[in-house]
Design a protein around this motif. Sequence first.
Motif, mmCIF file in Angstrom:
data_model
loop_
_atom_site.group_PDB
_atom_site.id
_atom_site.type_symbol
_atom_site.label_atom_id
_atom_site.label_comp_id
_atom_site.label_asym_id
_atom_site.label_seq_id
_atom_site.Cartn_x
_atom_site.Cartn_y
_atom_site.Cartn_z
ATOM 1 N N LYS A 1 -8.370 -3.941 -6.064
ATOM 2 C CA LYS A 1 -7.249 -3.829 -7.254
ATOM 3 C C LYS A 1 -6.161 -2.048 -6.426
ATOM 4 O O LYS A 1 -5.181 -2.729 -6.720
ATOM 5 C CB LYS A 1 -7.501 -3.463 -8.206
ATOM 6 N N GLU A 2 -7.294 -1.590 -6.870
ATOM 7 C CA GLU A 2 -5.928 0.354 -6.250
ATOM 8 C C GLU A 2 -5.132 -0.171 -5.288
ATOM 9 O O GLU A 2 -3.815 0.169 -5.566
ATOM 10 C CB GLU A 2 -6.893 1.107 -6.629
ATOM 11 N N LYS A 3 -5.834 -0.472 -3.983
ATOM 12 C CA LYS A 3 -5.498 -1.055 -2.523
ATOM 13 C C LYS A 3 -4.324 -1.934 -2.672
ATOM 14 O O LYS A 3 -3.076 -1.473 -2.486
ATOM 15 C CB LYS A 3 -6.884 -1.145 -1.531
ATOM 16 N N GLU A 4 -4.086 -2.971 -3.432
ATOM 17 C CA GLU A 4 -3.481 -4.238 -3.835
ATOM 18 C C GLU A 4 -2.219 -3.403 -4.631
ATOM 19 O O GLU A 4 -0.925 -3.120 -4.261
ATOM 20 C CB GLU A 4 -3.303 -5.332 -4.642
ATOM 21 N N GLU A 5 -1.702 -2.049 -5.645
ATOM 22 C CA GLU A 5 -1.525 -1.339 -6.247
ATOM 23 C C GLU A 5 -0.321 -1.081 -5.275
ATOM 24 O O GLU A 5 1.021 -1.031 -5.094
ATOM 25 C CB GLU A 5 -1.556 -1.638 -7.618
ATOM 26 N N LYS A 6 -1.233 -0.493 -4.658
ATOM 27 C CA LYS A 6 -0.259 0.181 -2.814
ATOM 28 C C LYS A 6 0.210 -0.777 -2.407
ATOM 29 O O LYS A 6 1.207 -0.301 -2.220
ATOM 30 C CB LYS A 6 -0.719 1.145 -2.346
ATOM 31 N N ASN A 7 0.086 -1.826 -1.860
ATOM 32 C CA ASN A 7 0.411 -2.853 -0.843
ATOM 33 C C ASN A 7 1.661 -3.042 -1.642
ATOM 34 O O ASN A 7 2.268 -3.708 -1.374
ATOM 35 C CB ASN A 7 -0.363 -3.525 -0.084
ATOM 36 N N CYS A 8 1.220 -3.624 -2.984
ATOM 37 C CA CYS A 8 2.568 -4.205 -3.381
ATOM 38 C C CYS A 8 4.044 -3.663 -4.505
ATOM 39 O O CYS A 8 5.002 -3.554 -4.084
ATOM 40 C CB CYS A 8 2.360 -4.403 -4.850
ATOM 41 N N LYS A 9 3.991 -2.217 -3.563
ATOM 42 C CA LYS A 9 4.453 -0.644 -3.201
ATOM 43 C C LYS A 9 5.663 -0.959 -1.784
ATOM 44 O O LYS A 9 6.494 -0.223 -2.178
ATOM 45 C CB LYS A 9 4.628 0.740 -3.967
ATOM 46 N N ARG A 10 4.766 -1.513 -0.747
ATOM 47 C CA ARG A 10 5.229 -1.416 0.737
ATOM 48 C C ARG A 10 5.885 -2.192 0.911
ATOM 49 O O ARG A 10 6.625 -3.156 0.270
ATOM 50 C CB ARG A 10 4.125 -1.362 1.931
ATOM 51 N N ILE A 11 7.216 -2.010 1.901
ATOM 52 C CA ILE A 11 8.043 -3.148 2.555
ATOM 53 C C ILE A 11 7.716 -3.630 3.326
ATOM 54 O O ILE A 11 7.394 -2.939 4.664
ATOM 55 C CB ILE A 11 8.999 -1.684 2.805
ATOM 56 N N TRP A 12 7.317 -4.929 3.017
ATOM 57 C CA TRP A 12 6.586 -5.320 4.353
ATOM 58 C C TRP A 12 7.263 -6.290 5.105
ATOM 59 O O TRP A 12 8.945 -6.772 4.657
ATOM 60 C CB TRP A 12 5.770 -6.520 4.064
ATOM 61 N N LYS A 13 8.247 -6.546 6.562
ATOM 62 C CA LYS A 13 8.304 -7.339 7.638
ATOM 63 C C LYS A 13 8.265 -8.559 7.984
ATOM 64 O O LYS A 13 6.797 -8.396 8.157
ATOM 65 C CB LYS A 13 8.745 -6.277 8.672
#
Length: 112
Positions: free
Chosen positions: A100-112
């Motif tokens: 959950k914590e890792k995905e919360e970080k990933n959700c804030k990232r900008i993916w290309k």
Amino acid sequence: MELKEELELLNEKSSIAEVQQYIKDMKKARKFDGVTIEREMMLFIEEIGELAKAIRKNTNGSLDINKQYDVNVEEELADCFIYLLSIANMNHVDIFKAFKEKEEKNCKRIWK
């Protein structure tokens, strides 16, 4: 409670925490709880290799057409899952919380 009884209580609605606890209990019951983290990691890597081989064989990647292969991707995935949870236990990591914590970080990232 016996290990078999504990396993029978697990189902599709069981939490990751319940499965992670089962893995901890299973290792103790089978006397695998003395295995070092380094050995556990090597066994995990071996299972990842077996999974890769099963997937390659399942997708007909460069195989001997005259040979019959025993391919079981499901079993290899299960083995990898067991070792992953075991390694999490050995490191005192709640794998669901970490996910959950890792995905919360990933959700804030900008993916290309």
